[in-house]
Design a protein around this motif. Sequence first.
Motif, PDB file in Angstrom:
ATOM      1  N   HIS A 195     -40.810 -50.310 -83.955  1.00 50.69           N
ATOM      2  CA  HIS A 195     -40.604 -49.338 -84.385  1.00 50.69           C
ATOM      3  C   HIS A 195     -41.940 -48.497 -84.839  1.00 50.69           C
ATOM      4  O   HIS A 195     -41.486 -47.034 -84.847  1.00 50.69           O
ATOM      5  N   LEU A 196     -43.050 -48.679 -83.797  1.00 50.50           N
ATOM      6  CA  LEU A 196     -43.500 -47.649 -83.244  1.00 50.50           C
ATOM      7  C   LEU A 196     -43.874 -47.206 -81.579  1.00 50.50           C
ATOM      8  O   LEU A 196     -44.360 -46.176 -81.037  1.00 50.50           O
ATOM      9  N   GLY A 197     -42.548 -47.761 -81.019  1.00 50.64           N
ATOM     10  CA  GLY A 197     -42.296 -47.789 -79.365  1.00 50.64           C
ATOM     11  C   GLY A 197     -43.922 -48.072 -78.896  1.00 50.64           C
ATOM     12  O   GLY A 197     -44.101 -47.301 -78.078  1.00 50.64           O
ATOM     13  N   VAL A 198     -44.458 -48.474 -78.621  1.00 50.02           N
ATOM     14  CA  VAL A 198     -45.989 -49.032 -78.224  1.00 50.02           C
ATOM     15  C   VAL A 198     -45.273 -50.433 -77.814  1.00 50.02           C
ATOM     16  O   VAL A 198     -44.834 -51.171 -78.586  1.00 50.02           O
ATOM     17  N   ASP A 199     -46.771 -50.813 -76.561  1.00 56.42           N
ATOM     18  CA  ASP A 199     -46.263 -52.092 -76.478  1.00 56.42           C
ATOM     19  C   ASP A 199     -46.694 -52.913 -76.968  1.00 56.42           C
ATOM     20  O   ASP A 199     -46.477 -54.992 -77.242  1.00 56.42           O
ATOM     21  N   ALA A 200     -47.508 -53.155 -78.350  1.00 56.39           N
ATOM     22  CA  ALA A 200     -48.407 -54.205 -78.895  1.00 56.39           C
ATOM     23  C   ALA A 200     -48.605 -54.929 -79.002  1.00 56.39           C
ATOM     24  O   ALA A 200     -48.946 -55.832 -79.768  1.00 56.39           O
ATOM     25  N   ASP A 201     -49.273 -54.797 -77.878  1.00 56.07           N
ATOM     26  CA  ASP A 201     -50.456 -56.139 -77.046  1.00 56.07           C
ATOM     27  C   ASP A 201     -51.382 -56.761 -77.583  1.00 56.07           C
ATOM     28  O   ASP A 201     -52.205 -55.689 -78.328  1.00 56.07           O
ATOM     29  N   ARG A 202     -51.265 -57.811 -78.600  1.00 64.65           N
ATOM     30  CA  ARG A 202     -52.289 -58.475 -79.188  1.00 64.65           C
ATOM     31  C   ARG A 202     -53.424 -57.426 -78.458  1.00 64.65           C
ATOM     32  O   ARG A 202     -55.014 -57.882 -79.329  1.00 64.65           O
ATOM     33  N   ARG A 228     -59.382 -45.524 -82.172  1.00 66.29           N
ATOM     34  CA  ARG A 228     -59.130 -44.699 -80.211  1.00 66.29           C
ATOM     35  C   ARG A 228     -58.963 -46.017 -79.453  1.00 66.29           C
ATOM     36  O   ARG A 228     -58.510 -46.550 -78.421  1.00 66.29           O
ATOM     37  N   MET A 229     -59.716 -47.272 -79.864  1.00 62.73           N
ATOM     38  CA  MET A 229     -60.299 -48.199 -79.054  1.00 62.73           C
ATOM     39  C   MET A 229     -58.475 -49.200 -78.369  1.00 62.73           C
ATOM     40  O   MET A 229     -58.412 -49.599 -77.589  1.00 62.73           O
ATOM     41  N   ILE A 230     -58.081 -48.377 -79.664  1.00 58.97           N
ATOM     42  CA  ILE A 230     -56.394 -49.660 -79.591  1.00 58.97           C
ATOM     43  C   ILE A 230     -55.390 -49.016 -78.222  1.00 58.97           C
ATOM     44  O   ILE A 230     -54.248 -49.375 -77.688  1.00 58.97           O
ATOM     45  N   ASP A 231     -55.914 -47.813 -77.843  1.00 62.08           N
ATOM     46  CA  ASP A 231     -55.372 -46.623 -76.893  1.00 62.08           C
ATOM     47  C   ASP A 231     -56.034 -46.908 -75.538  1.00 62.08           C
ATOM     48  O   ASP A 231     -54.583 -46.350 -74.696  1.00 62.08           O
ATOM     49  N   ILE A 232     -57.391 -46.955 -75.678  1.00 63.70           N
ATOM     50  CA  ILE A 232     -57.186 -47.181 -73.755  1.00 63.70           C
ATOM     51  C   ILE A 232     -57.503 -48.328 -73.539  1.00 63.70           C
ATOM     52  O   ILE A 232     -56.756 -49.111 -73.522  1.00 63.70           O
ATOM     53  N   ALA A 233     -57.505 -48.369 -71.843  1.00 60.65           N
ATOM     54  CA  ALA A 233     -57.135 -48.937 -71.053  1.00 60.65           C
ATOM     55  C   ALA A 233     -58.101 -50.344 -71.214  1.00 60.65           C
ATOM     56  O   ALA A 233     -59.235 -50.422 -71.508  1.00 60.65           O
ATOM     57  N   TRP A 258     -50.133 -45.470 -79.677  1.00 59.24           N
ATOM     58  CA  TRP A 258     -50.252 -46.440 -81.128  1.00 59.24           C
ATOM     59  C   TRP A 258     -50.812 -46.159 -81.917  1.00 59.24           C
ATOM     60  O   TRP A 258     -50.731 -45.432 -83.604  1.00 59.24           O
ATOM     61  N   LEU A 259     -52.394 -44.985 -81.701  1.00 57.34           N
ATOM     62  CA  LEU A 259     -53.097 -44.926 -82.572  1.00 57.34           C
ATOM     63  C   LEU A 259     -52.516 -43.397 -83.313  1.00 57.34           C
ATOM     64  O   LEU A 259     -52.010 -43.967 -84.743  1.00 57.34           O
ATOM     65  N   LYS A 260     -52.014 -43.034 -82.630  1.00 55.98           N
ATOM     66  CA  LYS A 260     -51.211 -41.740 -83.793  1.00 55.98           C
ATOM     67  C   LYS A 260     -50.176 -42.520 -84.655  1.00 55.98           C
ATOM     68  O   LYS A 260     -49.960 -41.827 -85.651  1.00 55.98           O
ATOM     69  N   ALA A 261     -49.242 -42.740 -83.787  1.00 60.69           N
ATOM     70  CA  ALA A 261     -48.199 -43.068 -84.762  1.00 60.69           C
ATOM     71  C   ALA A 261     -48.191 -44.432 -85.772  1.00 60.69           C
ATOM     72  O   ALA A 261     -48.193 -44.515 -86.902  1.00 60.69           O
ATOM     73  N   LEU A 262     -49.957 -45.107 -85.576  1.00 55.96           N
ATOM     74  CA  LEU A 262     -49.986 -46.083 -86.788  1.00 55.96           C
ATOM     75  C   LEU A 262     -50.401 -45.118 -87.229  1.00 55.96           C
ATOM     76  O   LEU A 262     -50.553 -45.922 -89.090  1.00 55.96           O
ATOM     77  N   THR A 263     -51.115 -44.269 -87.564  1.00 57.70           N
ATOM     78  CA  THR A 263     -52.061 -43.958 -88.529  1.00 57.70           C
ATOM     79  C   THR A 263     -50.697 -43.449 -89.253  1.00 57.70           C
ATOM     80  O   THR A 263     -50.946 -42.925 -90.780  1.00 57.70           O
TER      81      THR A 263
END
Length: 233
Positions: free
Chosen positions: A132-139, A180-185, A195-200
């Motif tokens: 639904h968010l179009g992200v890789d959603a890697d745990r 923002r940590m969920i978006d960094i390398a 991810w963070l923008k979509a999750l927000t």
Amino acid sequence: MPSYLLQEIRRYPVKAMGGESLASVAVDGRGLVGDRAYAVVDGDGKLATGKHSRRFRRRDEVFEFAARTTGEGVAVRGRDGEWSVPSVGLDAALSEAMGDPVRVLAETTTPYFDAGQVSLVGTASLDWCREHLGVDADRRRIRPNLVVQTDRPFVEETWAGVVETGDVRLTPVDRIERCRMIDIAQEGLPRDGNWLKALTAAREMSLGVYLAVVQPGTLRVGDELGASVRAVG
């Protein structure tokens, strides 16, 4: 009481660095034994992480390093080598990477956890984010301790009372608000700034839950996890 399967156990010996996947782990009153036992600390006493706060200082360079347990203790790997924890060589490598004198220090009286003792996410919740968010959603991006096989998105947010797995007893505390940590390398994953923008927008920045330890014991991959589900809606 519905049951779920413990699919993965992850531990992070040094806060904010890459972690390790385990077949089993001891749990004590603090959480997973050895989890966030160390942190990178600067001269002001602030911990290196991916965000700014009263306790933390944003130092994205810390995510270029990974920590693992060994027979002798903890080792940290970076692009230029591997060092034991603690060591002068490791402190020098981190200080050079961050452009500021830092040291790796063991936790003392103030916990190195952000908020909760044990973090958990369900596989169905990750699948929902991917779809639904179009992200890789890697745990690995959300740095959970426990990944549990679930059949319904966000069911872990409805758990109430005591969560039982093996001989360990946990109790849900709160949803986890992401940053923002969920978006960094990190952990071999490239930067993903979506991810963070979509999750927000979709979920008020929340994904996964914190749990507190009620009864210590040992967790093993493949353990069944039983949880009561409270009525919602």
